[in-house]
Enzyme design. Structure first.
Site, PDB file in Angstrom:
ATOM      1  N   TYR A 199       0.824  -1.216   0.000  1.00  0.00           N
ATOM      2  CA  TYR A 199       0.000   0.000   0.000  1.00  0.00           C
ATOM      3  C   TYR A 199       0.861   1.270   0.000  1.00  0.00           C
ATOM      4  CZ  TYR A 199      -4.074  -2.956   1.059  1.00  0.00           C
ATOM      5  OH  TYR A 199      -5.066  -3.910   1.025  1.00  0.00           O
ATOM      6  N   ASN A 233      -4.854  -4.220  -6.932  1.00  0.00           N
ATOM      7  CA  ASN A 233      -4.995  -2.859  -7.458  1.00  0.00           C
ATOM      8  C   ASN A 233      -3.963  -1.891  -6.885  1.00  0.00           C
ATOM      9  OD1 ASN A 233      -6.813  -3.486  -5.198  1.00  0.00           O
ATOM     10  ND2 ASN A 233      -7.242  -1.285  -5.218  1.00  0.00           N
ATOM     11  N   HIS A 329     -16.627  -2.927  -2.971  1.00  0.00           N
ATOM     12  CA  HIS A 329     -16.184  -3.545  -4.235  1.00  0.00           C
ATOM     13  C   HIS A 329     -17.246  -4.453  -4.845  1.00  0.00           C
ATOM     14  CE1 HIS A 329     -12.335  -1.864  -3.328  1.00  0.00           C
ATOM     15  NE2 HIS A 329     -12.214  -2.566  -2.232  1.00  0.00           N
TER      16      HIS A 329
END
Ligand SMILES: *[C@@H]1O[C@H](CO)[C@@H](O)[C@H](O)[C@H]1NC(C)=O
Ligand SMILES: *[C@@H]1O[C@H](CO)[C@@H](O)[C@H](O)[C@H]1NC(C)=O
Ligand SMILES: *[C@@H]1O[C@H](CO)[C@@H](O)[C@H](O)[C@H]1NC(C)=O
Ligand SMILES: *[C@@H]1O[C@H](CO)[C@@H](O)[C@H](O)[C@H]1NC(C)=O
Ligand SMILES: [Fe+2]
Length: 465
Positions: A199, A233, A329
């Site tokens: 991240y 992602n 999501h």
């Protein structure tokens, strides 16, 4: 209106009862346990887990992953900060004193205002199965020694234990998840990592320093057992604002090498490996997958190559789940489901693991592949040829609706273990983090779809699903 008569009242009572039973029959369990709300704060740079090993140019961020298709190879990676230094890995079997040597290569990359250290990747090949190897990287008094165990030879009854972790990051909870995994008595031997590693992209200019801290944080485990990488992602890092960074997956693909060429893949974002009795297919949620795209073409051939008499357990990894009943999501996996689900059913995939959604969910064996625009048939049906879909995103709270295909779900942090016993049985368990210790919250005996394709549903009442 004079209110409800007694007959309509009892009708409502009966209706409520019927609805309850219907829900119980069809639905799975939504656990009431919700972890205490935490902020998901990253551990500060000064944390013990981020400590730099002492000495000039000492190797750091050591990590290993499988380096070939069969499990006789290992990619050893590490970073040196001051100068390129040595690319050599010295290694030897526990059963021998003969030291062997492998030469790797060194890479660097720039991302906006960050310049990476010297990233070394070295592939060791022709290892013996079921053997403990020691290995050393670095030179002089910065030499660092680690070890790993090679898997048993590929074969239908080779027992093997996988750990499963997704969306790890580098918060205090990440440290707890890793600690619980390390202390799990079932002892995972290889981690299937479901994407979203560091991240670092949450920081200004995607600060690469947070890739380095993550590498040091997980070294304590991934230097000793391979982690099988899936892209998420947070690895895309395509930042048009930083307009010089136009190559997606740049830090990830420089830092984490995988053996994609061994499975004839043209792209490190999708590939496969065999390990013991498992055939593991890694897919990319963030690469093209429509019919005739490179990933789709590869998967068609790949599934035909799987020989279940050699590797009974067919496991698929991807970041974004195809079945997800949380609002977070919601339906992001739907385009890929439409394209890939018929293949998963046709080839009787045992289980699909995903991350991305910061919660836990396990489905029944279901499919939704009848729809063809004209027939309107888009219901999710129970299907014993279909995989079980499991989402293991690390923690977070989100609201959910209650679908009848979901067998168990919970808004908690945790890790899972997939413990293959033989060609017919595997014991799966999910371990939540709770008050500083870990506890088994969900489990299931998997029956292999090829060797033992009996109903392995865990629903307490078999419904008409
Ligand atoms: C991380 O967990 C380990 C235990 O596995 C502990 O020793 C260490 O102090 C923890 N670090 C932080 C910053 O929480
Ligand atoms: C769509 O499915 C229905 C049956 O569910 C079938 O009769 C029909 O032929 C299908 N249409 C096409 C174009 O395949
Ligand atoms: C496979 O493992 C299961 C679970 O441990 C056991 O019940 C079963 O007997 C085993 N099958 C064989 C053929 O050993
Ligand atoms: C869920 O319930 C609907 C409506 O009752 C039903 O049509 C569908 O087949 C069920 N799906 C599963 C997977 O049980
Ligand atoms: Fe994600």
């Amino acid at each position: 209106m004079d209110g409800l008569g007694s007959s309509s009242l009892s009708f409502i009572v009966v209706l409520v009862l019927v609805l309850n039973v219907a829900l119980f029959c069809n639905g799975g369990k939504t656990s009431s346990f919700v972890r205490k709300a935490e902020l998901g704060v990253d551990m500060p740079l000064s944390s013990d887990v981020f400590q730099v090993p002492p000495g000039y140019n000492a190797p750091q961020q050591v990590h290993i992953t499988q380096g070939d298709h069969e499990g006789r190879g290992m990619i050893v990676s590490w970073v040196t900060m001051d100068e390129p230094g040595s690319n050599t890995v010295i290694y030897w079997s526990e059963k021998s004193t003969r030291r062997m040597k492998a030469e790797g290569q060194v890479y660097t990359y720039k991302f906006y205002d960050y310049t990476s250290g010297y990233i070394h990747h070295c592939t060791i090949t022709n290892l013996k199965y079921n053997t403990k190897y020691y290995y050393v990287v670095g030179i002089g008094h910065t030499r660092r020694k680690f070890w790993f165990l090679t898997p048993p030879p590929v074969g239908p009854d080779a027992a093997y234990t996988f750990g499963i972790i997704g969306d790890l990051g580098q918060t205090y909870d990440s440290n707890l998840t890793l600690t619980h995994y390390e202390r799990n008595f079932q002892q995972g031997k290889t981690v299937l990592f479901l994407g979203d590693l560091s991240y670092a992209d949450r920081y200004a200019n995607n600060d690469g320093v947070r890739w380095d801290t993550w590498g040091r944080f997980v070294e304590r485990r991934v230097a000793y057992e391979p982690w099988i990488w899936t892209v998420g992602n947070h690895e895309i890092e395509l930042n048009p604002i930083l307009n010089i960074e136009t190559t997606p997956f740049k830090p990830y693909t420089h830092r984490y090498h995988v053996p994609h060429e061994a499975s004839s893949s043209i792209d490190p974002l999708w590939y496969s490996i065999k390990r013991a009795s498992a055939y593991i297919i890694v897919l990319s949620s963030y690469s093209a997958f429509s019919p005739y795209s490179p990933q789709w073409l590869w998967l068609q051939l790949e599934l035909q190559n799987v020989d279940r008499s050699q590797t009974p357990w067919l496991i698929v990894l991807m970041h974004a789940p195809l079945y997800n009943s949380y609002y977070d999501h919601y339906m992001e996996g739907e385009p890929m489901r439409v394209v890939f689900e018929p293949l998963f059913v046709q080839f009787k995939v045992d289980v699909v693991f995903s991350g991305h959604v910061h919660a836990y969910e396990r489905s029944e064996r279901v499919s939704n592949i009848a729809y063809n625009i004209t027939n309107g048939d888009c219901t999710i049906k129970r299907d014993q040829s279909a995989p079980v879909y499991i989402t293991i995103g690390d923690g977070g709270i989100s609201k959910a609706w209650l679908p009848n295909y979901s067998a168990y779900r919970e808004a908690s942090f945790g890790h899972a273990i997939f413990d293959i016993k033989n060609r017919t049985h595997a014991y799966y368990s999910w371990h939540r983090n709770r008050h500083g210790y870990s506890e088994e919250a969900d489990s299931m005996w998997f029956y292999n779809r090829y060797w033992y394709p009996f109903d392995d549903s865990t629903a307490s009442i078999q419904s008409s699903m």
